[in-house]
Each structure stands twice: as C-alpha cells, then as structure tokens.
Scaffold this motif. Structure first.
Motif, PDB file in Angstrom:
ATOM      1  N   MET A   1       0.843  -1.195   0.000  1.00 44.91           N
ATOM      2  CA  MET A   1       0.000   0.000   0.000  1.00 44.91           C
ATOM      3  C   MET A   1       0.881   1.249   0.000  1.00 44.91           C
ATOM      4  SD  MET A   1      -2.971   1.173   2.697  1.00 44.91           S
ATOM      5  CE  MET A   1      -3.983  -0.253   2.289  1.00 44.91           C
ATOM      6  N   SER A   2       0.496   2.268  -0.797  1.00 47.82           N
ATOM      7  CA  SER A   2       1.264   3.501  -0.859  1.00 47.82           C
ATOM      8  C   SER A   2       1.129   4.293   0.435  1.00 47.82           C
ATOM      9  CB  SER A   2       0.791   4.349  -2.041  1.00 47.82           C
ATOM     10  OG  SER A   2       0.942   3.645  -3.257  1.00 47.82           O
ATOM     11  N   THR A   3       2.113   5.146   0.688  1.00 49.94           N
ATOM     12  CA  THR A   3       2.194   5.869   1.955  1.00 49.94           C
ATOM     13  C   THR A   3       0.959   6.714   2.256  1.00 49.94           C
ATOM     14  OG1 THR A   3       4.594   5.948   1.721  1.00 49.94           O
ATOM     15  CG2 THR A   3       3.622   7.465   3.299  1.00 49.94           C
ATOM     16  N   LEU A   4       0.382   7.354   1.240  1.00 50.20           N
ATOM     17  CA  LEU A   4      -0.768   8.245   1.449  1.00 50.20           C
ATOM     18  C   LEU A   4      -2.024   7.713   0.766  1.00 50.20           C
ATOM     19  CD1 LEU A   4       0.891  11.768   1.010  1.00 50.20           C
ATOM     20  CD2 LEU A   4       0.492  10.491   3.122  1.00 50.20           C
ATOM     21  N   SER A   5      -2.109   6.429   0.614  1.00 47.18           N
ATOM     22  CA  SER A   5      -3.253   5.824  -0.065  1.00 47.18           C
ATOM     23  C   SER A   5      -4.572   6.232   0.581  1.00 47.18           C
ATOM     24  CB  SER A   5      -3.118   4.298  -0.042  1.00 47.18           C
ATOM     25  OG  SER A   5      -4.205   3.690  -0.699  1.00 47.18           O
ATOM     26  N   GLY A   6      -5.498   6.730  -0.230  1.00 44.21           N
ATOM     27  CA  GLY A   6      -6.817   7.119   0.256  1.00 44.21           C
ATOM     28  C   GLY A   6      -6.890   8.487   0.893  1.00 44.21           C
ATOM     29  N   LYS A   7      -5.779   9.209   0.995  1.00 43.73           N
ATOM     30  CA  LYS A   7      -5.773  10.517   1.642  1.00 43.73           C
ATOM     31  C   LYS A   7      -6.169  11.617   0.654  1.00 43.73           C
ATOM     32  CE  LYS A   7      -3.974   9.033   5.591  1.00 43.73           C
ATOM     33  NZ  LYS A   7      -4.740   9.062   6.863  1.00 43.73           N
ATOM     34  N   ILE A   8      -6.793  12.653   1.181  1.00 46.13           N
ATOM     35  CA  ILE A   8      -7.083  13.865   0.428  1.00 46.13           C
ATOM     36  C   ILE A   8      -6.078  14.922   0.880  1.00 46.13           C
ATOM     37  CG2 ILE A   8      -8.794  15.599  -0.195  1.00 46.13           C
ATOM     38  CD1 ILE A   8      -9.509  12.676  -0.964  1.00 46.13           C
ATOM     39  N   ALA A   9      -5.285  15.404  -0.062  1.00 45.45           N
ATOM     40  CA  ALA A   9      -4.215  16.352   0.275  1.00 45.45           C
ATOM     41  C   ALA A   9      -4.410  17.662  -0.471  1.00 45.45           C
ATOM     42  CB  ALA A   9      -2.845  15.763  -0.061  1.00 45.45           C
ATOM     43  N   VAL A  10      -4.055  18.747   0.198  1.00 50.31           N
ATOM     44  CA  VAL A  10      -4.053  20.073  -0.416  1.00 50.31           C
ATOM     45  C   VAL A  10      -2.637  20.625  -0.329  1.00 50.31           C
ATOM     46  CG1 VAL A  10      -4.796  22.471  -0.134  1.00 50.31           C
ATOM     47  CG2 VAL A  10      -6.477  20.619   0.005  1.00 50.31           C
ATOM     48  N   VAL A  11      -2.149  21.158  -1.448  1.00 53.08           N
ATOM     49  CA  VAL A  11      -0.840  21.813  -1.474  1.00 53.08           C
ATOM     50  C   VAL A  11      -1.042  23.235  -1.975  1.00 53.08           C
ATOM     51  CG1 VAL A  11       1.517  21.769  -2.358  1.00 53.08           C
ATOM     52  CG2 VAL A  11       0.306  19.603  -1.941  1.00 53.08           C
ATOM     53  N   ILE A  12      -0.846  24.194  -1.097  1.00 50.81           N
ATOM     54  CA  ILE A  12      -0.967  25.601  -1.467  1.00 50.81           C
ATOM     55  C   ILE A  12       0.388  26.062  -2.010  1.00 50.81           C
ATOM     56  CG2 ILE A  12      -1.502  27.936  -0.676  1.00 50.81           C
ATOM     57  CD1 ILE A  12      -3.878  26.024  -0.545  1.00 50.81           C
ATOM     58  N   GLY A  13       0.379  26.535  -3.250  1.00 50.93           N
ATOM     59  CA  GLY A  13       1.633  26.851  -3.919  1.00 50.93           C
ATOM     60  C   GLY A  13       2.259  25.574  -4.451  1.00 50.93           C
ATOM     61  N   GLY A  14       1.476  24.808  -5.197  1.00 54.37           N
ATOM     62  CA  GLY A  14       1.895  23.464  -5.585  1.00 54.37           C
ATOM     63  C   GLY A  14       2.187  23.292  -7.055  1.00 54.37           C
ATOM     64  N   HIS A  15       2.729  24.313  -7.698  1.00 58.25           N
ATOM     65  CA  HIS A  15       3.059  24.222  -9.122  1.00 58.25           C
ATOM     66  C   HIS A  15       4.500  24.659  -9.326  1.00 58.25           C
ATOM     67  CE1 HIS A  15       2.384  24.287 -13.477  1.00 58.25           C
ATOM     68  NE2 HIS A  15       3.013  25.450 -13.494  1.00 58.25           N
ATOM     69  N   GLY A  16       5.367  23.743  -9.732  1.00 57.19           N
ATOM     70  CA  GLY A  16       6.767  24.078  -9.943  1.00 57.19           C
ATOM     71  C   GLY A  16       7.542  24.137  -8.641  1.00 57.19           C
ATOM     72  N   GLY A  17       8.847  24.027  -8.730  1.00 57.90           N
ATOM     73  CA  GLY A  17       9.718  24.156  -7.574  1.00 57.90           C
ATOM     74  C   GLY A  17       9.402  23.173  -6.469  1.00 57.90           C
ATOM     75  N   ILE A  18       9.590  23.608  -5.234  1.00 52.01           N
ATOM     76  CA  ILE A  18       9.372  22.754  -4.073  1.00 52.01           C
ATOM     77  C   ILE A  18       7.908  22.339  -3.970  1.00 52.01           C
ATOM     78  CG2 ILE A  18       9.323  22.734  -1.545  1.00 52.01           C
ATOM     79  CD1 ILE A  18      11.904  24.437  -1.644  1.00 52.01           C
ATOM     80  N   GLY A  19       6.988  23.274  -4.135  1.00 51.95           N
ATOM     81  CA  GLY A  19       5.573  22.944  -4.018  1.00 51.95           C
ATOM     82  C   GLY A  19       5.117  21.937  -5.056  1.00 51.95           C
ATOM     83  N   GLY A  20       5.587  22.092  -6.282  1.00 51.66           N
ATOM     84  CA  GLY A  20       5.240  21.144  -7.321  1.00 51.66           C
ATOM     85  C   GLY A  20       5.783  19.764  -7.027  1.00 51.66           C
ATOM     86  N   ALA A  21       7.004  19.715  -6.510  1.00 50.12           N
ATOM     87  CA  ALA A  21       7.606  18.423  -6.162  1.00 50.12           C
ATOM     88  C   ALA A  21       6.834  17.757  -5.035  1.00 50.12           C
ATOM     89  CB  ALA A  21       9.068  18.619  -5.759  1.00 50.12           C
ATOM     90  N   ILE A  22       6.373  18.546  -4.057  1.00 48.42           N
ATOM     91  CA  ILE A  22       5.574  17.993  -2.953  1.00 48.42           C
ATOM     92  C   ILE A  22       4.249  17.447  -3.478  1.00 48.42           C
ATOM     93  CG2 ILE A  22       4.268  18.590  -0.875  1.00 48.42           C
ATOM     94  CD1 ILE A  22       6.535  20.551  -0.177  1.00 48.42           C
ATOM     95  N   ALA A  23       3.562  18.221  -4.318  1.00 48.37           N
ATOM     96  CA  ALA A  23       2.269  17.784  -4.855  1.00 48.37           C
ATOM     97  C   ALA A  23       2.424  16.488  -5.639  1.00 48.37           C
ATOM     98  CB  ALA A  23       1.672  18.884  -5.740  1.00 48.37           C
ATOM     99  N   GLU A  24       3.433  16.417  -6.480  1.00 49.36           N
ATOM    100  CA  GLU A  24       3.646  15.221  -7.291  1.00 49.36           C
ATOM    101  C   GLU A  24       4.013  14.017  -6.426  1.00 49.36           C
ATOM    102  OE1 GLU A  24       6.479  16.158 -10.310  1.00 49.36           O
ATOM    103  OE2 GLU A  24       5.188  17.673 -11.253  1.00 49.36           O
ATOM    104  N   ARG A  25       4.836  14.241  -5.398  1.00 48.93           N
ATOM    105  CA  ARG A  25       5.223  13.124  -4.529  1.00 48.93           C
ATOM    106  C   ARG A  25       4.017  12.604  -3.742  1.00 48.93           C
ATOM    107  NH1 ARG A  25       9.922  10.946  -2.127  1.00 48.93           N
ATOM    108  NH2 ARG A  25       9.244   8.894  -1.413  1.00 48.93           N
ATOM    109  N   PHE A  26       3.185  13.506  -3.229  1.00 50.83           N
ATOM    110  CA  PHE A  26       1.988  13.087  -2.498  1.00 50.83           C
ATOM    111  C   PHE A  26       1.078  12.255  -3.400  1.00 50.83           C
ATOM    112  CE2 PHE A  26       1.733  16.679   0.949  1.00 50.83           C
ATOM    113  CZ  PHE A  26       2.963  16.271   1.448  1.00 50.83           C
ATOM    114  N   ALA A  27       0.898  12.702  -4.647  1.00 51.11           N
ATOM    115  CA  ALA A  27       0.050  11.960  -5.569  1.00 51.11           C
ATOM    116  C   ALA A  27       0.658  10.602  -5.904  1.00 51.11           C
ATOM    117  CB  ALA A  27      -0.171  12.768  -6.848  1.00 51.11           C
ATOM    118  N   THR A  28       1.947  10.582  -6.147  1.00 47.03           N
ATOM    119  CA  THR A  28       2.620   9.318  -6.446  1.00 47.03           C
ATOM    120  C   THR A  28       2.452   8.326  -5.312  1.00 47.03           C
ATOM    121  OG1 THR A  28       4.254  10.451  -7.819  1.00 47.03           O
ATOM    122  CG2 THR A  28       4.857   8.271  -7.020  1.00 47.03           C
ATOM    123  N   GLU A  29       2.362   8.854  -4.086  1.00 48.00           N
ATOM    124  CA  GLU A  29       2.206   7.988  -2.914  1.00 48.00           C
ATOM    125  C   GLU A  29       0.750   7.662  -2.603  1.00 48.00           C
ATOM    126  OE1 GLU A  29       4.490   6.442  -1.174  1.00 48.00           O
ATOM    127  OE2 GLU A  29       6.189   7.271  -2.292  1.00 48.00           O
TER     128      GLU A  29
END
Length: 241
Positions: A1-29
């Motif tokens: 099972m992925s680390t954040l499976s089934g979770k609803i996550a919000v990333v404010i400032g989530g496009h490009g740079g650090i925020g984009g990397a966080i958003a993509e990693r959360f989704a991948t997980e």
C-alpha cells in the motif's frame, strides 16, 4: 500500500519548484491532491497510485482561497493532509525595504499561510497532518533577506502554537525548512549570491526539490506519527554544523 493511499491532500503553492515536487510526490504515494498556483492551468492527471488536480488560484486573494476550499469540501468532504508552500523571496537590505515589499512578502508568506491552514483544519478529521514550508533563513540572517527571514520565523512560531492547539484533535503540525534549493526562485538570485550560499553548505551543493518533498512526505506520513511541533532542516548541514 502507498504511503498516502486514500488521503485527500491540499498543497498551497503546488506548481513548480518545491511545491510542485511535494504535490507530485503526495500523488505518487496514493493521495488525491489539490494543488493551487496562480500559474497553473486547471488540469487533472494520474500520478503513480494517486491523482493530481491542479487549480489556478491566487492564494493571496481571500475570496479565491475560500472558494477553492469550498470546492474541495464539495468534491471530497475533507482534507487529510495540508502542505503550505506559497511564498515570495525578494532581495532588499534594510535601507531599501519599502512598504510594498514588506506587505507583499508578509501577505503571501504569512497571511496566506495562516488562513489556508484555518480553512483546511475546518475540514480536517482526527489523524490529519500539516507540513508548513519554512526556511533556514528564519535563523541564519542572510543579508538582504531580512523580511523573508522574518516571515519564515513567523511560520516556525505558528507551527509551535498550532501543534499545541490542534493536538487535542489528533492533528500534527510540523515544518520542513529547506536551505538553498535549486528552483526557479533561487535561479532569480545573482550568480554571486548563489556561489556564496553554496560555499556555506557542507555537502557542497544546493538541495533538489525532490529531496525537500521527501522530507515533507515523511512529516505527513504515519512514519512520523509521534512528531509534532518540530522543524526538519533540509539544508545539507548549512545551518546545522
């Protein structure tokens, strides 16, 4: 099972740079991620085990931020994970700081962070987790970045207070504090500033955005279930040794 499976996550400032990397990693997980940015185009993509919803939102606009969280509430009903990354960093020494520079920096880095967290926690059930993107600039006193550093000190202070306030609801709050990171924001700095900062990093290079995202993932995952009110530096040792 992925680390954040089934979770609803919000990333404010989530496009490009650090925020984009966080958003993509959360989704991948495995999370369903809603990521905001003024530069994003409304889009939805599958990433790994999760899904990324990019939303064009000016998070500094209270009405736009409120409308965004209402959309999340209507579509998902809750927010399990929040990451707040939206931020502004501009060079200005004490003699050059203007009211506009001060207001714009504090409005985005502090005001937006506060009200985004307030809106998210209104939708957050027990077991929720928040990671705020701070900076080692809060403690090292980099010349020309006094206002930016002060905003990040405010972020660190908020995290301590909110960790106390939200503990009875079993919601954790932590800070990831990057050092110089190889993003577009850092690319805007002069070559002299970049070189000077790099020479101060024991590991001899800037961080990658994905390295900061990995730390953010740890702080919102069950692997950090007994950690709250903490700050995790991701700085190659710059402010640590």
């Amino acid at each position: 099972m992925s680390t954040l499976s089934g979770k609803i996550a919000v990333v404010i400032g989530g496009h490009g740079g650090i925020g984009g990397a966080i958003a993509e990693r959360f989704a991948t997980e495995g999370a369903t991620v809603y990521a905001t940015s003024r530069r994003a185009q409304d889009d939805e993509v599958e990433l790994g085990a999760g899904r990324l919803h990019e939303r064009c939102v000016d998070a500094a606009d209270p009405s736009a931020l409120s409308a965004f969280f209402e959309t999340v509430r209507r579509e998902e009903g809750r927010v399990d994970v929040l990451a707040v990354n939206a931020g502004l960093s501009e060079f200005a020494t004490l003699d050059a700081i203007s009211e506009d520079h001060f207001d714009r920096t504090f409005d985005l880095n502090v005001r937006t962070l506060l009200f985004a967290t307030q809106a998210a926690t209104a939708l957050m059930p027990a077991g929720g987790a928040i990671v705020l993107v701070g900076s080692i600039a809060a403690t090292i006193g980099t010349k020309g970045y006094g206002v930016y550093g002060a905003t990040k000190a405010a972020v660190r202070s908020f995290a301590r207070t909110w960790a106390n306030e939200l503990a009875p609801r079993h919601i954790r709050v932590n800070v990831v504090a990057p050092g110089p990171t190889d993003t577009a924001m850092m690319a805007a700095a002069s070559a002299e500033i970049r070189e000077t900062l790099t020479t101060l990093i024991p590991l001899g290079r800037m961080a990658r955005a994905d390295e900061v995202a990995a730390a953010a993932l740890f702080l919102v995952s069950d692997q950090s279930s007994f950690i709250t009110g903490a700050e995790l530096p991701v700085d190659g040792g710059m402010a640590q040794v």
